[in-house]
Design a protein around this motif. Structure first.
Motif, mmCIF file in Angstrom:
data_model
loop_
_atom_site.group_PDB
_atom_site.id
_atom_site.type_symbol
_atom_site.label_atom_id
_atom_site.label_comp_id
_atom_site.label_asym_id
_atom_site.label_seq_id
_atom_site.Cartn_x
_atom_site.Cartn_y
_atom_site.Cartn_z
ATOM 1 N N LEU A 11 0.846 -1.198 0.000
ATOM 2 C CA LEU A 11 0.000 0.000 0.000
ATOM 3 C C LEU A 11 0.875 1.240 0.000
ATOM 4 O O LEU A 11 0.670 2.169 -0.750
ATOM 5 C CB LEU A 11 -0.917 0.019 1.228
ATOM 6 C CG LEU A 11 -2.086 -0.941 1.192
ATOM 7 C CD1 LEU A 11 -2.797 -0.950 2.537
ATOM 8 C CD2 LEU A 11 -3.051 -0.551 0.091
ATOM 9 N N SER A 12 1.868 1.255 0.879
ATOM 10 C CA SER A 12 2.854 2.338 0.931
ATOM 11 C C SER A 12 4.023 1.853 1.783
ATOM 12 O O SER A 12 3.834 1.096 2.731
ATOM 13 C CB SER A 12 2.247 3.608 1.533
ATOM 14 O OG SER A 12 1.877 3.396 2.875
ATOM 15 N N ALA A 21 -8.361 -5.569 -3.290
ATOM 16 C CA ALA A 21 -9.382 -4.571 -2.961
ATOM 17 C C ALA A 21 -8.768 -3.388 -2.220
ATOM 18 O O ALA A 21 -9.133 -2.234 -2.466
ATOM 19 C CB ALA A 21 -10.500 -5.202 -2.138
ATOM 20 N N GLU A 22 -7.830 -3.648 -1.326
ATOM 21 C CA GLU A 22 -7.149 -2.562 -0.615
ATOM 22 C C GLU A 22 -6.340 -1.703 -1.576
ATOM 23 O O GLU A 22 -6.312 -0.478 -1.444
ATOM 24 C CB GLU A 22 -6.224 -3.114 0.472
ATOM 25 C CG GLU A 22 -6.933 -3.581 1.698
ATOM 26 C CD GLU A 22 -5.973 -3.935 2.828
ATOM 27 O OE1 GLU A 22 -6.490 -4.356 3.872
ATOM 28 O OE2 GLU A 22 -4.744 -3.801 2.681
ATOM 29 N N LEU A 23 -5.681 -2.332 -2.539
ATOM 30 C CA LEU A 23 -4.893 -1.584 -3.520
ATOM 31 C C LEU A 23 -5.797 -0.732 -4.412
ATOM 32 O O LEU A 23 -5.489 0.434 -4.678
ATOM 33 C CB LEU A 23 -4.062 -2.544 -4.367
ATOM 34 C CG LEU A 23 -2.982 -3.315 -3.606
ATOM 35 C CD1 LEU A 23 -2.389 -4.400 -4.496
ATOM 36 C CD2 LEU A 23 -1.901 -2.382 -3.108
ATOM 37 N N VAL A 24 -6.908 -1.295 -4.846
ATOM 38 C CA VAL A 24 -7.847 -0.558 -5.692
ATOM 39 C C VAL A 24 -8.428 0.619 -4.911
ATOM 40 O O VAL A 24 -8.547 1.730 -5.440
ATOM 41 C CB VAL A 24 -8.956 -1.489 -6.235
ATOM 42 C CG1 VAL A 24 -10.048 -0.692 -6.929
ATOM 43 C CG2 VAL A 24 -8.359 -2.513 -7.188
ATOM 44 N N GLY A 29 -8.733 6.419 -4.018
ATOM 45 C CA GLY A 29 -8.538 7.573 -3.130
ATOM 46 C C GLY A 29 -7.574 8.596 -3.712
ATOM 47 O O GLY A 29 -7.795 9.802 -3.606
ATOM 48 N N LEU A 30 -6.514 8.112 -4.344
ATOM 49 C CA LEU A 30 -5.548 9.023 -4.971
ATOM 50 C C LEU A 30 -6.194 9.770 -6.141
ATOM 51 O O LEU A 30 -5.974 10.972 -6.317
ATOM 52 C CB LEU A 30 -4.322 8.244 -5.456
ATOM 53 C CG LEU A 30 -3.448 7.638 -4.360
ATOM 54 C CD1 LEU A 30 -2.399 6.720 -4.964
ATOM 55 C CD2 LEU A 30 -2.800 8.736 -3.534
ATOM 56 N N MET A 34 -7.123 14.015 -6.439
ATOM 57 C CA MET A 34 -6.747 14.899 -7.554
ATOM 58 C C MET A 34 -7.985 15.525 -8.197
ATOM 59 O O MET A 34 -7.912 16.085 -9.284
ATOM 60 C CB MET A 34 -5.957 14.122 -8.601
ATOM 61 C CG MET A 34 -4.607 13.657 -8.089
ATOM 62 S SD MET A 34 -3.593 12.876 -9.362
ATOM 63 C CE MET A 34 -4.453 11.310 -9.575
ATOM 64 N N ASP A 35 -9.128 15.429 -7.498
ATOM 65 C CA ASP A 35 -10.407 15.946 -7.991
ATOM 66 C C ASP A 35 -10.810 15.342 -9.327
ATOM 67 O O ASP A 35 -11.380 16.016 -10.187
ATOM 68 C CB ASP A 35 -10.380 17.477 -8.088
ATOM 69 C CG ASP A 35 -10.352 18.131 -6.716
ATOM 70 O OD1 ASP A 35 -10.957 17.570 -5.784
ATOM 71 O OD2 ASP A 35 -9.716 19.191 -6.582
#
Length: 51
Positions: A11-12, A21-24, A29-30, A34-35
């Protein structure tokens, strides 16, 4: 359709993702930070010309 993240386990930093699913969720979220909008399944199929 595969998300293409099967070979990425982090993840980081050194934090392992429990599943894709956590990666997606992290990527979504990223994108939202970035709107930008996350494409849904139908829109993605249309963009990729997959029927």
């Amino acid at each position: 359709m595969a998300d293409g993240l099967s070979d990425t386990g982090y993840l980081s930093g050194q934090t392992n993702a429990a599943n894709n699913a956590e990666l997606v969720a992290r990527i979504a979220g990223l994108i939202q930070a970035m709107d930008l909008e996350v494409a849904g399944p139908q829109e993605t199929r249309r963009m990729l010309n997959v029927h």
